[in-house]
Design a protein around this motif. Structure first.
Motif, PDB file in Angstrom:
ATOM      1  N   HIS A  28       0.812  -1.219   0.000  1.00 31.68           N
ATOM      2  CA  HIS A  28       0.000   0.000   0.000  1.00 31.68           C
ATOM      3  C   HIS A  28       0.846   1.271   0.000  1.00 31.68           C
ATOM      4  O   HIS A  28       0.349   2.353   0.317  1.00 31.68           O
ATOM      5  CB  HIS A  28      -0.945   0.006   1.203  1.00 31.68           C
ATOM      6  CG  HIS A  28      -0.246   0.016   2.527  1.00 31.68           C
ATOM      7  ND1 HIS A  28       0.053  -1.139   3.209  1.00 31.68           N
ATOM      8  CD2 HIS A  28       0.218   1.029   3.288  1.00 31.68           C
ATOM      9  CE1 HIS A  28       0.662  -0.832   4.340  1.00 31.68           C
ATOM     10  NE2 HIS A  28       0.782   0.474   4.406  1.00 31.68           N
ATOM     11  N   GLU A 131       1.544   7.050   0.827  1.00 26.06           N
ATOM     12  CA  GLU A 131       0.650   5.968   1.218  1.00 26.06           C
ATOM     13  C   GLU A 131      -0.568   6.003   0.297  1.00 26.06           C
ATOM     14  O   GLU A 131      -1.084   7.082  -0.004  1.00 26.06           O
ATOM     15  CB  GLU A 131       0.190   6.145   2.666  1.00 26.06           C
ATOM     16  CG  GLU A 131       1.317   6.262   3.671  1.00 26.06           C
ATOM     17  CD  GLU A 131       0.892   7.055   4.905  1.00 26.06           C
ATOM     18  OE1 GLU A 131      -0.249   7.558   4.924  1.00 26.06           O
ATOM     19  OE2 GLU A 131       1.703   7.176   5.828  1.00 26.06           O
ATOM     20  N   MET A 259       6.366   0.479  10.534  1.00 25.47           N
ATOM     21  CA  MET A 259       5.077   0.959  10.012  1.00 25.47           C
ATOM     22  C   MET A 259       4.047  -0.140  10.229  1.00 25.47           C
ATOM     23  O   MET A 259       4.183  -1.248   9.681  1.00 25.47           O
ATOM     24  CB  MET A 259       5.180   1.301   8.531  1.00 25.47           C
ATOM     25  CG  MET A 259       3.856   1.707   7.897  1.00 25.47           C
ATOM     26  SD  MET A 259       4.001   2.186   6.144  1.00 25.47           S
ATOM     27  CE  MET A 259       4.557   0.641   5.401  1.00 25.47           C
ATOM     28  N   SER A 261       0.134  -1.385   9.913  1.00 26.25           N
ATOM     29  CA  SER A 261      -1.131  -1.157   9.215  1.00 26.25           C
ATOM     30  C   SER A 261      -2.198  -2.044   9.843  1.00 26.25           C
ATOM     31  O   SER A 261      -2.041  -3.273   9.872  1.00 26.25           O
ATOM     32  CB  SER A 261      -0.997  -1.496   7.726  1.00 26.25           C
ATOM     33  OG  SER A 261       0.068  -0.778   7.137  1.00 26.25           O
ATOM     34  N   TYR A 263      -6.430  -3.008  10.112  1.00 28.43           N
ATOM     35  CA  TYR A 263      -7.742  -2.936   9.471  1.00 28.43           C
ATOM     36  C   TYR A 263      -8.781  -3.503  10.447  1.00 28.43           C
ATOM     37  O   TYR A 263      -9.168  -4.667  10.353  1.00 28.43           O
ATOM     38  CB  TYR A 263      -7.763  -3.733   8.168  1.00 28.43           C
ATOM     39  CG  TYR A 263      -6.858  -3.187   7.099  1.00 28.43           C
ATOM     40  CD1 TYR A 263      -7.338  -2.300   6.141  1.00 28.43           C
ATOM     41  CD2 TYR A 263      -5.514  -3.556   7.037  1.00 28.43           C
ATOM     42  CE1 TYR A 263      -6.508  -1.796   5.152  1.00 28.43           C
ATOM     43  CE2 TYR A 263      -4.680  -3.055   6.055  1.00 28.43           C
ATOM     44  CZ  TYR A 263      -5.180  -2.179   5.113  1.00 28.43           C
ATOM     45  OH  TYR A 263      -4.343  -1.680   4.142  1.00 28.43           O
ATOM     46  N   SER A 483       3.690   9.160  14.358  1.00 29.15           N
ATOM     47  CA  SER A 483       2.457   9.566  13.683  1.00 29.15           C
ATOM     48  C   SER A 483       1.482  10.179  14.680  1.00 29.15           C
ATOM     49  O   SER A 483       1.586   9.945  15.893  1.00 29.15           O
ATOM     50  CB  SER A 483       1.817   8.365  12.988  1.00 29.15           C
ATOM     51  OG  SER A 483       1.743   7.259  13.870  1.00 29.15           O
ATOM     52  N   ARG A 494      -8.071   1.565   6.888  1.00 30.36           N
ATOM     53  CA  ARG A 494      -6.740   1.336   7.452  1.00 30.36           C
ATOM     54  C   ARG A 494      -6.390   2.396   8.488  1.00 30.36           C
ATOM     55  O   ARG A 494      -6.678   3.582   8.318  1.00 30.36           O
ATOM     56  CB  ARG A 494      -5.707   1.359   6.328  1.00 30.36           C
ATOM     57  CG  ARG A 494      -4.279   1.094   6.785  1.00 30.36           C
ATOM     58  CD  ARG A 494      -3.313   1.167   5.625  1.00 30.36           C
ATOM     59  NE  ARG A 494      -3.281   2.489   5.036  1.00 30.36           N
ATOM     60  CZ  ARG A 494      -3.320   2.730   3.729  1.00 30.36           C
ATOM     61  NH1 ARG A 494      -3.396   1.736   2.880  1.00 30.36           N
ATOM     62  NH2 ARG A 494      -3.292   3.960   3.261  1.00 30.36           N
ATOM     63  N   SER A 495      -5.741   1.951   9.560  1.00 33.50           N
ATOM     64  CA  SER A 495      -5.139   2.850  10.542  1.00 33.50           C
ATOM     65  C   SER A 495      -3.635   2.611  10.527  1.00 33.50           C
ATOM     66  O   SER A 495      -3.180   1.467  10.621  1.00 33.50           O
ATOM     67  CB  SER A 495      -5.695   2.582  11.949  1.00 33.50           C
ATOM     68  OG  SER A 495      -7.070   2.865  12.010  1.00 33.50           O
ATOM     69  N   LEU A 496      -2.861   3.683  10.376  1.00 35.55           N
ATOM     70  CA  LEU A 496      -1.408   3.574  10.264  1.00 35.55           C
ATOM     71  C   LEU A 496      -0.714   4.123  11.502  1.00 35.55           C
ATOM     72  O   LEU A 496      -1.122   5.160  12.041  1.00 35.55           O
ATOM     73  CB  LEU A 496      -0.902   4.339   9.041  1.00 35.55           C
ATOM     74  CG  LEU A 496      -0.986   3.630   7.683  1.00 35.55           C
ATOM     75  CD1 LEU A 496      -0.555   4.575   6.575  1.00 35.55           C
ATOM     76  CD2 LEU A 496      -0.120   2.386   7.657  1.00 35.55           C
ATOM     77  N   TYR A 498       3.328   4.906  12.790  1.00 34.71           N
ATOM     78  CA  TYR A 498       4.780   4.931  12.575  1.00 34.71           C
ATOM     79  C   TYR A 498       5.456   5.109  13.933  1.00 34.71           C
ATOM     80  O   TYR A 498       5.014   5.936  14.748  1.00 34.71           O
ATOM     81  CB  TYR A 498       5.187   6.082  11.667  1.00 34.71           C
ATOM     82  CG  TYR A 498       4.725   5.937  10.234  1.00 34.71           C
ATOM     83  CD1 TYR A 498       5.447   5.176   9.335  1.00 34.71           C
ATOM     84  CD2 TYR A 498       3.564   6.576   9.790  1.00 34.71           C
ATOM     85  CE1 TYR A 498       5.025   5.045   8.013  1.00 34.71           C
ATOM     86  CE2 TYR A 498       3.144   6.450   8.485  1.00 34.71           C
ATOM     87  CZ  TYR A 498       3.877   5.686   7.598  1.00 34.71           C
ATOM     88  OH  TYR A 498       3.456   5.552   6.297  1.00 34.71           O
ATOM     89  N   VAL A 541       9.944   3.803   4.427  1.00 38.76           N
ATOM     90  CA  VAL A 541       9.207   3.924   5.693  1.00 38.76           C
ATOM     91  C   VAL A 541       9.739   5.104   6.503  1.00 38.76           C
ATOM     92  O   VAL A 541       8.966   5.861   7.099  1.00 38.76           O
ATOM     93  CB  VAL A 541       9.299   2.608   6.492  1.00 38.76           C
ATOM     94  CG1 VAL A 541       8.657   2.764   7.867  1.00 38.76           C
ATOM     95  CG2 VAL A 541       8.632   1.468   5.728  1.00 38.76           C
ATOM     96  N   CYS A 548       5.255  12.548   8.337  1.00 39.08           N
ATOM     97  CA  CYS A 548       4.273  12.632   9.429  1.00 39.08           C
ATOM     98  C   CYS A 548       4.765  13.553  10.540  1.00 39.08           C
ATOM     99  O   CYS A 548       4.024  14.411  11.030  1.00 39.08           O
ATOM    100  CB  CYS A 548       4.014  11.234  10.008  1.00 39.08           C
ATOM    101  SG  CYS A 548       2.737  10.310   9.184  1.00 39.08           S
TER     102      CYS A 548
END
Length: 860
Positions: A28, A131, A259, A261, A263, A483, A494-496, A498, A541, A548
């Protein structure tokens, strides 16, 4: 001046010859490498300025130039310092290159190519990582912005406006080649695009790698959008990337970065209980640019007409008992109700009457004032505020707008919609990110209604509360989150996260857990990972994490304005330079110090144009040889006689635009505005004497208005015959009559309304339909047929509602995303009536409409 080769609309040579774009997608995350090829075919040295769009959340991380055999890699420096070095280089005859982010919006960059000698070529290479957003159907969306519309700069806003050089898409004088390579742990099922693509090529047997190219002959009339579909649904993942060997341990670039990810999937038992409360505020862009078509190849549907249809669906889908209001904005703003009102049949009908007559007639694009007004209104107890913003994104003061939304993030959620080509990604994504909502872009053949209704489903989801993140790491290893905190979670989105990982350990097993409360029950989403770094990720990454962190620091700088402004700016510049990621306070600078003799002679500035939305043959500036414009201009006094003393009343906007330009738009915004024949924009540079009428040019204009073909004066004879006149009574047709008839007819025929929208418009706020002739007509039946088939034991409203539900399921399943919520409301209404013989009603409705819809599918 040498005018051979590529020219702008002003007949100036364009030094940019071609753009080559290479896209590399890994799961992604995308890396985009653009090469811009310049050549100076003039007989004097030039400076080329190219103002172009990039995704607002892109991390620009590389900039270099090739001149002959010389390769120069640009450095990131504090912006003012970079500008001074650029100016110094040009003044000393050196070649220099400058890449910087706009002061007003992070999705606009300017590229200056300085001191390019006659006959010299240069290739500029820039690279960014980004992203990819998740669409409602699970696709990953990549957009290469090509269209850059002029941004409206409100009076009194901070900083200068963005200088944009735009021309019609057909006049873009440089070519584009585009190729993409996609790789993922899961098979790639398909790649779709708003543009023509060559067939997808798989590069291995398990289909986890694929390549695709833009088909030959691409026109610069739209952004290049790719939708990438993987075979399996998106799965949670974590990628650990090793730090840079040359960077100091303990710094962002020296330590590993992870990173994560996630869901989250919500239980169906919770998702089925959609909230029935809320204050829904709809903020609709009604600036003049919303009169443009939704896409350059679909001139039938305008942005404002699509928005009206969308508001119809929204108003019919709202739950009873909630509150709502509708605002329109341009140079000024208005609202349907003085304050938000309770949703019921009376308020819905009153709103719909006003929605039907909404036009793009409020002037410029000033969104700040209506937002300030909305936020100044007190929130309604137990009615969470949900703000829906619809705009084509032509806003110049993006950062001011986002600052305001961020300050009020605690009182609402914001769902944003970018309409048409060239909508500002910085504005649309920023509104959703700062407002804890969701962003959607409506381009190409997208239906606005489907995407907006998906966001309404998000807004009606139970609110996720008490979100927290916990880390399970080996001893002597710690995580510093880079982040922003997760403040919103939506089903399937999606929730990201970092995080910088500090310290070392022989143990490698780790996990991160997101805890939250949904419907008064605790839930968690957990992801395992290990500290072994992934291979072949480069520093992707790290750069996304740096972007961010830079955005967070820039926001803190604004929050602490006047306190630690200089310290915060120093931190941003330091992080930007160390990570190689551009920021608001830095710029890329490259100087060719090995080009031998200084470039001689004064530099000539050349602006490289970008395509703009909505420029078509309707506009005077684009009529071939000005023939359309000249013909209209010649007969303007006759138009004034036919359509009012001021001549601004013609029913076709394109005619008004061509005759009066900004004067017509000002009149729409301010009816008191007057006009005279001599104070219009075109009259000031008009040569003496009236131009000769050009009938062929006017016919071209007529055809562009989607009228039936006309064979000059034969058309008028046909019209007169239809009025009952004999041939002898017709006489000759003067030039004024000829153009008069054409002007009267130059109103595009209204397309037949979508039967789905017709049916939706008949639904009541409670969710039911009435049994009447209008409903029968939509169903394709007579009133007698509908009445005769009704089961005696049920009321006419229950029968009508079941008929409507059967019709939706039987004939409009492809548009289910648009009507699903209002159908749920209708089914709930039927259940509340405790009507007898519902099963028999469903059977009778199926028989009447020749369908086979089961009762279970109707959720009755």
């Amino acid at each position: 001046m040498n005018r051979c080769g590529l020219l702008t609309a002003q007949k100036n040579p364009v030094p940019l010859k071609s753009v080559e774009v290479e896209l590399q997608v890994k799961d992604h995350v995308a890396t985009v490498i653009s090469t811009l090829n310049y050549q100076n075919k003039e007989d004097k040295p030039i400076e080329a300025l190219f103002v172009f769009p990039l995704p607002g959340d892109a991390a620009v991380c590389h900039f270099s130039a090739d001149i002959g055999q010389t390769h120069i890699v640009a450095e990131l420096k504090e912006k003012q310092q970079a500008r001074e070095e650029y100016d110094d280089a040009l003044s000393s005859g050196q070649q220099a290159f400058l890449l910087e982010e706009s002061e007003q919006s992070p999705d606009i960059f300017s590229l200056s190519v300085g001191s390019l000698p006659p006959g010299e070529s240069a290739s500029i290479r820039l690279q960014y990582v980004i992203e990819l957003a998740v669409e409602a159907d699970g696709a990953l969306r990549f957009c290469l912005p090509a269209v850059l519309n002029p941004r409206y700069q409100p009076q009194g806003s901070e900083g200068p406006g963005v200088p944009v050089s735009s021309v019609p898409a057909s006049e873009i004088p440089y070519s584009l080649s585009f190729s993409a390579r996609v790789s993922s742990p899961r098979p790639v099922s398909k790649v779709e695009s708003s543009c023509s693509l060559e067939p997808l090529q798989y590069l291995n047997t398990d289909h986890t790698e694929a390549a695709v190219k833009l088909a030959a002959g691409h026109k610069f009339d739209r952004d290049v959008e790719l939708l990438i579909y993987y075979k399996d649904a998106h799965q949670p993942s974590a990628v650990v990337e090793a730090g840079q060997d040359s960077a100091k341990p303990g710094t962002l670039m020296g330590d590993p970065v992870v990173m994560v990810s996630l869901y989250p999937e919500f239980p169906e038992s919770v998702m089925s209980k959609r909230t029935s409360c809320g204050e829904f505020v709809f903020l609709l862009d009604r600036s003049g640019s919303m009169r443009c078509s939704t896409s350059n190849w679909n001139q039938q549907e305008t942005c404002i007409s699509s928005a009206r249809d969308t508001l119809l669906l929204l108003l019919k889908s709202l739950p009873m008992g909630c509150y709502f209001n509708i605002y329109g904005f341009g140079s000024r703003y208005d609202q349907i109700f003085p304050k938000s009102v309770e949703y019921n049949e009376k308020s819905m009908e009153e709103a719909l009457k006003k929605v039907k007559v909404m036009q793009a007639d409020l002037g410029g694009t000033e969104i700040l004032q209506p937002l300030q007004h909305i936020y100044s209104q007190p929130c309604i107890s137990n009615q969470p505020r949900q703000l829906f913003v619809f705009t084509d994104g032509e806003v110049g003061n993006t950062k001011e707008v986002l600052d305001l939304v961020r300050k009020n993030a605690g009182s609402h959620r914001c769902f944003s919609f970018g309409i048409g080509e060239g909508a500002s990604s910085a504005l649309i994504n920023g509104l959703a990110q700062e407002g804890r909502g969701h962003a959607q872009f409506i381009t190409g053949s997208d239906r606005m209604q489907a995407k907006v209704m998906q966001s309404l489903k998000f807004a009606l989801q139970p609110v996720v509360k008490d979100i927290s993140v916990t880390w399970d790491l080996p001893k002597r290893v710690s995580a510093t989150v880079l982040s922003p905190p997760i403040t919103t979670i939506f089903q399937g989105q999606r929730s990201l996260i970092y995080a910088q990982l500090c310290g070392k350990s022989s143990q490698t097993d780790c996990s991160v857990t997101v805890n939250y409360t949904l419907g008064d029950h605790p839930y968690e989403s957990k992801q395992q990972f290990n500290l072994n770094p992934a291979k072949d990720t480069g520093l992707t990454v790290h750069r996304l994490a740096a972007r961010c962190l830079i955005c967070s620091l820039e926001f803190k700088k604004k929050e602490n304005r006047g306190k630690s402004d200089k310290d915060m700016k120093r931190k941003v510049v330091k992080l930007s330079v160390q990570s190689g990621v551009s920021s608001h306070h830095t710029a890329f600078i490259a100087v060719n110090k090995d080009n031998g003799d200084a470039v001689q002679g004064p530099l000539v500035r050349r602006n490289v144009p970008t395509p703009a939305k909505g420029l078509s043959l309707h506009r005077p500036s684009e009529a071939k040889n000005g023939s359309v414009y000249m013909a209209l201009r010649h007969h303007r006094p006759m138009v004034e006689e036919l359509y009012g003393s001021q001549g601004l009343c013609h029913p076709c906007p394109d005619v008004r635009e061509m005759l009066y330009g900004s004067l017509a738009r000002n009149r729409e915004a301010d009816p008191s505005c007057s006009a005279s024949y001599t104070n219009t924009p075109w009259s000031r540079d008009q040569p003496k004497g009236r131009p000769k009428a050009n009938k062929r040019g006017f016919r071209s204009f007529w055809r562009s208005c989607k009228l039936n073909p006309v064979r000059s004066k034969e058309y008028i004879h046909l019209r007169r015959r239809s009025a009952g006149l004999e041939e002898s009574q017709m006489g000759t047709i003067s030039s004024s009559e000829f153009y008069g008839e054409m002007l009267r007819a130059a109103v595009p025929e209204q397309p037949r309304r979508d039967p789905l929208l017709q049916l939706v418009s008949l639904q009541k706020a409670s969710g039911c339909w009435l049994l009447d002739a209008a409903l029968a007509s939509v169903l394709g039946k007579t009133s007698e047929e509908v009445e005769k088939s009704k089961t005696a034991e049920v009321s006419s409203e229950v029968w009508a509602t079941i008929l409507a539900l059967i019709w939706l399921h039987g004939f409009k399943m492809e548009a289910k995303d648009e009507w699903e919520l209002l159908a749920v409301k209708a089914a709930s209404w039927v259940q509340a009536q405790n009507a007898p013989c519902v099963k028999d009603c469903v059977a009778a409705a199926n028989a009447l409409l020749c369908c086979r819809v089961k009762k279970k599918a109707l959720k009755l």
